[in-house]
Enzyme design. Structure first.
Site, PDB file in Angstrom:
ATOM      1  CD  GLU A 128      -2.991  -0.906   0.104  1.00 63.94           C
ATOM      2  OE1 GLU A 128      -2.594  -1.012  -1.062  1.00 63.94           O
ATOM      3  OE2 GLU A 128      -4.170  -0.674   0.404  1.00 63.94           O
ATOM      4  CB  THR A 181      -4.981   6.007  -3.142  1.00 65.05           C
ATOM      5  OG1 THR A 181      -5.958   5.049  -3.540  1.00 65.05           O
ATOM      6  CG2 THR A 181      -5.078   6.226  -1.643  1.00 65.05           C
TER       7      THR A 181
HETATM    8  N1  HSE Z   1      -8.239   5.054   3.598  1.00 62.99           N
HETATM    9  C1  HSE Z   1      -7.669   5.148   2.288  1.00 62.99           C
HETATM   10  C2  HSE Z   1      -8.053   6.486   1.697  1.00 62.99           C
HETATM   11  C3  HSE Z   1      -8.223   4.030   1.449  1.00 62.99           C
HETATM   12  O1  HSE Z   1      -9.231   6.821   1.741  1.00 62.99           O
HETATM   13  O2  HSE Z   1      -7.180   7.196   1.193  1.00 62.99           O
HETATM   14  C4  HSE Z   1      -7.732   4.004   0.039  1.00 62.99           C
HETATM   15  O3  HSE Z   1      -8.315   2.905  -0.622  1.00 62.99           O
END
Ligand code: HSE
Length: 307
Positions: A128, A181
């Site tokens: 991630e 993201t």
């Molecule tokens: N919590 C993360 C965000 C999840 O919202 O940036 C990304 O899939």
């Protein structure tokens, strides 16, 4: 056992009120991966189908997560990975998490489970980090544990599995635009008001209580995001219309899936979830934007081996 084929579920992170801490796994949307033991102490990505992604171990989320696993392992060999992508990167349903968590889960199975689930989440978080610059756990935790999960704390990492009410269904629509993201995190503010904090943690508590007691109305009332959604929804065409129409169609609640652009709704029962899917689709048909839509149960197992 030298080789394992696994299903890697798509995941919905945040679940409206729980930015970076809440997530759930989907039963009928996901990738497949084949992981094989090899003699050389390395991670090799041999094949990727469905999407164009790097085969270079250090540039691939499954490769990076696998290296984090190998680094902590006593195992003298390595692994070869084949990835069959069905989840599009940048869709908001945990594409990178599916790959990074499935790689380390399968490796752990092939070595007779030397690591705990929490340790696997830690390895997968390295994937991630590569994908989004932040090692968030709210997609990889539900992929590995199944169902709903809460990241109670990042330091130390403390994952709490949350039960799923039997009749809960998710509907997810992915308008065919890509939002990275990393980009959708850059637009967020780093401070929140106390007033918004109060509303948000009230909803997190409410959602958890609703999931524990199968109180569908409480789940619905708690699916509200006062902090992230008002900022990110601007990036998603038709978001407000989708939200209005799904609530009219009987969904319990609706919000941005992860960092978007996918939008999710939760419903009581499959029938309503299907009606919600149709009403979401109508909005994008009117706008003239292509989309994929899925109705799914919540995946209680998380990643699993398949034949
Ligand atoms: N919590 C993360 C965000 C999840 O919202 O940036 C990304 O899939």
């Amino acid at each position: 056992m030298n080789k394992l084929k696994v299903f890697c579920p798509a995941t919905i992170a945040n679940v409206s009120c729980g930015f970076d801490v809440l997530g759930l796994a989907l039963e009928s949307v996901g990738d497949e991966m084949v992981v094989k033991k090899i003699d050389e102490p390395t991670i090799r990505i041999s094949k990727i189908t469905g999407q164009t992604l790097p085969l270079d171990t250090h540039k691939n989320v499954a490769g990076v997560a696998g290296l984090a696993f190998l680094e902590k392992s006593d195992y003298a060999g390595g692994f070869e990975i084949e990835i069959h992508k069905k989840i599009k990167p940048g869709s908001g349903i945990g594409s990178s998490a599916a790959s990074s968590s499935a790689a380390v889960w399968a490796m752990n199975q092939l070595l007779n489970q030397p690591f705990t689930k929490t340790e696997l989440v830690q390895f997968a978080m390295q994937g991630e980090k590569l994908a989004s610059d932040v090692a968030h756990a709210d997609n990889v935790a539900p992929a590995i544990y199944g169902g709903f999960t809460l990241v109670r704390s990042y330091q130390p990492l403390d994952i709490v599995p949350i039960p799923t009410p039997e009749q809960l269904y998710a509907t997810v629509i992915h308008p065919q635009i890509e939002i990275k993201t990393a980009d959708s995190r850059k637009i967020l503010k780093t401070n929140i008001t106390l007033a918004n904090g109060i509303k948000q943690w009230g909803n997190v508590g409410g959602l958890i209580a609703g999931l524990f007691t199968s109180d569908y109305e409480l789940i619905g009332r708690s699916l509200e995001d006062h902090i992230i959604e008002p900022i990110r929804s601007i990036l998603i065409p038709g978001f407000d219309d989708v939200k209005k129409t799904v609530i009219k169609s009987g969904a319990l609640g609706c919000g941005i899936s992860g960092s978007g652009p996918s939008i999710f709704a939760l419903s009581k029962g499959e029938k309503i979830a299907q009606i919600v899917a149709k009403s979401m689709a109508t909005v994008y048909q009117t706008i003239g934007l292509d989309f994929d839509v899925h109705v799914s149960k919540i995946c209680s197992t998380g990643i699993k081996s398949i034949s």
